[in-house]
Design a protein around this motif. Structure first.
Motif: not given
Length: 265
Positions: A25, A29, A50-52, A55-57, A227
């Motif tokens: 992470r 964003h 991807q997004l966890d 909403g984290n990248i 994150a």
């Protein structure tokens, strides 16, 4: 303020690692407070974003061939709106009322939270709580571990930004205030201050407000968010597992500087 970030983490192992997986992470964003101007990861192989659930990248780095070291790099430039005090989101804040093993509030924390906030759940009450926690838990590196709980750090009265944040989350949630862990970077004029940082956000009214217990800051002027999560395990920049390898040595180097300063060098 425009910040330039360079973050490199190197893992070395005594023996050969047969396989490993790293959950990264390390990519910020865009939000009300920050705009990502450029960003890239430097990894042993290409990975997809991807997004966890928060909403984290998230990038997942899998190495299924033998290796004795891993180098993970992240760098980029982000513009910070220093005047923005709060961030609004469409998603419900209620999931961040849930306690975890690292943020469970014991009787001592519940009593402390109620007393120091005077049972107020507005921003002023939480700011008073932040200052009280800063005075109660002295900043001292090397005393706690990544799995030290809020209750343990609170009882021991020593810790680092991770412990300050977990203690604040435990206190806030015990008061019925949704609160979440934030990992990221902090720009400071003090070269001795670690650039990697952790702080808390609490849902007050209709927005998320920051509470940096370590620095007693209720305005995230120089904070760059990576994150969020219920605790450190959800939001830490790098988290992984491996088969083999023996003892591990980790070295991290982080540089955060104003963009103009970097251009002049």
């Amino acid at each position: 303020m425009r910040l330039s970030i360079s973050h490199a983490t190197t893992y070395r192992y005594d023996d050969q690692v047969r396989a490993s997986i790293q959950y990264l992470r390390l990519t910020p964003h865009d939000s009300e407070r920050q705009q990502v101007l450029s960003w890239q990861l430097d990894l042993p192989r290409p990975v997809h974003a991807q997004l966890d659930p928060y909403g984290n990248i998230l990038h997942v780095l899998t190495l299924d061939e033998p290796h004795e070291s891993i180098v993970i790099g992240a760098r980029g430039q982000v513009e910070i709106d220093e005047t923005c005090e709060a961030e609004h989101e469409r998603h419900s804040a209620l999931p961040f009322l849930r306690f975890t093993r690292l943020t469970q509030a014991d009787d001592a924390i519940r009593e402390f939270a109620a007393q120091q906030s005077k049972a107020r759940t507005d921003r002023n009450g939480l700011i008073d709580l932040m200052h009280a926690l800063n005075a109660h838990i002295a900043y001292q590196p090397g005393i706690t571990e990544v799995d030290t709980s809020a209750a343990e750090a609170f009882a021991g009265r020593r810790g680092v930004c991770q412990d300050h944040t977990h203690a604040f989350l435990a206190c806030a949630r015990s008061l019925g205030v949704p609160a979440r862990y934030v990992s990221g970077y902090l720009y400071t004029d003090d070269a001795e201050h670690l650039a990697s940082h952790a702080w808390a956000e609490a849902w007050v009214g209709d927005a998320w407000y920051s509470f940096d217990v370590t620095n007693c800051l209720a305005r995230p002027e120089r904070h760059l968010k990576l994150a969020v999560g219920l605790d450190y395990l959800d939001a830490c920049p790098v988290r992984g597992m491996r088969r083999g390898g023996g003892c591990e040595q980790m070295h991290a180097q982080v540089q955060v500087a104003p963009l103009l300063q970097v251009r002049q060098q």
